[in-house]
Scaffold this motif. Structure first.
Motif, PDB file in Angstrom:
ATOM      1  N   ALA A   1       9.816  -6.965  10.247  1.00  0.00           N
ATOM      2  CA  ALA A   1       8.109  -7.156   9.852  1.00  0.00           C
ATOM      3  C   ALA A   1       7.559  -5.976  10.026  1.00  0.00           C
ATOM      4  N   LYS A   2       6.223  -5.236   9.607  1.00  0.00           N
ATOM      5  CA  LYS A   2       5.848  -4.481   9.978  1.00  0.00           C
ATOM      6  C   LYS A   2       4.668  -5.235  10.738  1.00  0.00           C
ATOM      7  N   ASN A   3       4.496  -6.529   9.969  1.00  0.00           N
ATOM      8  CA  ASN A   3       3.404  -7.150   9.930  1.00  0.00           C
ATOM      9  C   ASN A   3       3.112  -8.679  10.030  1.00  0.00           C
ATOM     10  N   LEU A   4       3.409  -8.974  10.982  1.00  0.00           N
ATOM     11  CA  LEU A   4       4.154 -10.683  10.264  1.00  0.00           C
ATOM     12  C   LEU A   4       2.989 -11.775   9.950  1.00  0.00           C
TER      13      LEU A   4
ATOM     14  N   ILE B   1       8.323   3.590  -1.714  1.00  0.00           N
ATOM     15  CA  ILE B   1       7.762   2.955  -2.624  1.00  0.00           C
ATOM     16  C   ILE B   1       7.273   3.618  -3.338  1.00  0.00           C
ATOM     17  N   ALA B   2       6.257   4.780  -3.441  1.00  0.00           N
ATOM     18  CA  ALA B   2       5.527   5.469  -4.862  1.00  0.00           C
ATOM     19  C   ALA B   2       6.430   6.204  -5.246  1.00  0.00           C
ATOM     20  N   LEU B   3       7.777   6.706  -5.167  1.00  0.00           N
ATOM     21  CA  LEU B   3       8.909   7.379  -5.390  1.00  0.00           C
ATOM     22  C   LEU B   3       9.549   6.403  -6.237  1.00  0.00           C
ATOM     23  N   ASN B   4       9.734   5.521  -5.875  1.00  0.00           N
ATOM     24  CA  ASN B   4      10.400   4.028  -6.570  1.00  0.00           C
ATOM     25  C   ASN B   4       9.871   3.894  -8.166  1.00  0.00           C
ATOM     26  N   GLU B   5       8.963   3.286  -7.562  1.00  0.00           N
ATOM     27  CA  GLU B   5       7.297   3.076  -9.061  1.00  0.00           C
ATOM     28  C   GLU B   5       6.639   4.140  -9.413  1.00  0.00           C
ATOM     29  N   GLU B   6       7.178   5.365  -9.375  1.00  0.00           N
ATOM     30  CA  GLU B   6       6.720   6.452  -9.926  1.00  0.00           C
ATOM     31  C   GLU B   6       5.537   6.294 -10.427  1.00  0.00           C
ATOM     32  N   ILE B   7       4.341   6.298  -8.670  1.00  0.00           N
ATOM     33  CA  ILE B   7       3.273   6.414  -8.712  1.00  0.00           C
ATOM     34  C   ILE B   7       2.919   7.050  -7.495  1.00  0.00           C
ATOM     35  N   THR B   8       1.695   7.731  -7.171  1.00  0.00           N
ATOM     36  CA  THR B   8       1.223   7.853  -5.588  1.00  0.00           C
ATOM     37  C   THR B   8       1.478   7.058  -4.621  1.00  0.00           C
ATOM     38  N   ARG B   9       1.592   8.296  -3.733  1.00  0.00           N
ATOM     39  CA  ARG B   9       1.747   6.894  -2.547  1.00  0.00           C
ATOM     40  C   ARG B   9       0.247   6.583  -2.396  1.00  0.00           C
ATOM     41  N   GLN B  10      -0.655   7.255  -2.598  1.00  0.00           N
ATOM     42  CA  GLN B  10      -1.732   6.882  -2.651  1.00  0.00           C
ATOM     43  C   GLN B  10      -2.397   5.282  -3.420  1.00  0.00           C
ATOM     44  N   GLY B  11      -1.355   5.852  -4.465  1.00  0.00           N
ATOM     45  CA  GLY B  11      -2.242   4.892  -4.723  1.00  0.00           C
ATOM     46  C   GLY B  11      -0.642   3.274  -4.710  1.00  0.00           C
ATOM     47  N   VAL B  12      -0.054   3.358  -4.260  1.00  0.00           N
ATOM     48  CA  VAL B  12       0.990   2.581  -3.668  1.00  0.00           C
ATOM     49  C   VAL B  12      -0.139   1.495  -2.071  1.00  0.00           C
TER      50      VAL B  12
ATOM     51  N   LEU C   1       3.985  -5.449  -1.646  1.00  0.00           N
ATOM     52  CA  LEU C   1       4.048  -5.836  -0.198  1.00  0.00           C
ATOM     53  C   LEU C   1       5.355  -6.657   0.257  1.00  0.00           C
ATOM     54  N   GLU C   2       6.049  -6.526   0.055  1.00  0.00           N
ATOM     55  CA  GLU C   2       7.805  -6.808   0.274  1.00  0.00           C
ATOM     56  C   GLU C   2       8.527  -5.840   0.506  1.00  0.00           C
ATOM     57  N   TYR C   3       8.644  -4.534  -0.571  1.00  0.00           N
ATOM     58  CA  TYR C   3       9.055  -3.567  -0.303  1.00  0.00           C
ATOM     59  C   TYR C   3       8.500  -3.082   1.360  1.00  0.00           C
ATOM     60  N   TYR C   4       7.057  -2.861   1.611  1.00  0.00           N
ATOM     61  CA  TYR C   4       6.283  -2.580   2.489  1.00  0.00           C
ATOM     62  C   TYR C   4       6.921  -3.564   3.707  1.00  0.00           C
ATOM     63  N   TYR C   5       6.541  -4.355   3.716  1.00  0.00           N
ATOM     64  CA  TYR C   5       6.478  -5.204   4.770  1.00  0.00           C
ATOM     65  C   TYR C   5       7.879  -5.933   5.606  1.00  0.00           C
ATOM     66  N   ASN C   6       8.633  -6.525   3.287  1.00  0.00           N
ATOM     67  CA  ASN C   6       9.960  -7.148   4.521  1.00  0.00           C
ATOM     68  C   ASN C   6      11.408  -6.593   4.040  1.00  0.00           C
ATOM     69  N   GLU C   7      10.912  -5.342   3.536  1.00  0.00           N
ATOM     70  CA  GLU C   7      11.645  -4.333   3.103  1.00  0.00           C
ATOM     71  C   GLU C   7      11.713  -3.380   3.292  1.00  0.00           C
TER      72      GLU C   7
ATOM     73  N   THR D   1       3.819 -13.726   6.950  1.00  0.00           N
ATOM     74  CA  THR D   1       2.848 -14.995   6.587  1.00  0.00           C
ATOM     75  C   THR D   1       2.019 -15.775   5.296  1.00  0.00           C
ATOM     76  N   LEU D   2       1.038 -14.231   5.371  1.00  0.00           N
ATOM     77  CA  LEU D   2       0.454 -14.739   4.792  1.00  0.00           C
ATOM     78  C   LEU D   2       0.906 -14.640   2.765  1.00  0.00           C
ATOM     79  N   LEU D   3       2.264 -13.857   2.844  1.00  0.00           N
ATOM     80  CA  LEU D   3       2.886 -13.394   1.626  1.00  0.00           C
ATOM     81  C   LEU D   3       3.048 -14.964   1.332  1.00  0.00           C
ATOM     82  N   ASP D   4       3.855 -15.181   2.175  1.00  0.00           N
ATOM     83  CA  ASP D   4       4.811 -17.021   2.434  1.00  0.00           C
ATOM     84  C   ASP D   4       4.103 -17.683   1.863  1.00  0.00           C
TER      85      ASP D   4
END
Length: 121
Positions: free
Chosen positions: A2-5, A39-50, A26-32, A9-12
């Motif tokens: 995880a990038k930020n514990l 994430i942007a590629l998978n969700e078909e949005i911009t990096r800035q949007g993510v 948040l799951e993709y970014y922090y847990n995966e 924790t707050l997400l939990d």
């Protein structure tokens, strides 16, 4: 890893209060450990949007913790349970050095078991 514990924790604690999309990001970014670009590629949005969605979700998590304090309270309870267990161990050590009371030993075992059960919940 995880990038930020703190965010994890707050997400939990508060994740169900977010939108499904916010939770997913948040799951993709922090847990995966996916990058913003992945994430942007998978969700078909911009990096800035993510990035914007993640920052808004993080802000909401911190605001929920500020208002509700569930994580803070949980940590206080965990710390209290640790202290209770340490004190029970000190009582047991004293009992072994002095009177060796079976009753005190049984109480110590019960105290430690209750503290562990509460810690595990």
């Amino acid at each position: 890893m995880a990038k930020n514990l703190e965010i994890v924790t707050l997400l939990d604690f508060y994740g169900e209060m977010l939108t499904q999309k916010q939770r997913d990001f948040l799951e993709y970014y922090y847990n995966e450990d996916l990058s913003l670009s992945e994430i942007a590629l998978n969700e078909e949005i911009t990096r800035q949007g993510v990035r914007d969605a993640i920052k808004r979700a993080e802000k909401q998590l911190f605001e929920m913790e500020e208002k509700l304090g569930l994580v803070r309270r949980f940590k206080e309870i965990q710390s209290g349970m640790d202290e209770i267990t340490q004190l029970a161990e000190m009582i047991n050590a004293y009992n072994l050095r002095h009177s060796l009371s079976r009753e005190i030993n049984e109480y110590v075992v019960k105290i430690k078991a209750i503290a562990q059960d509460l810690r595990d919940q």
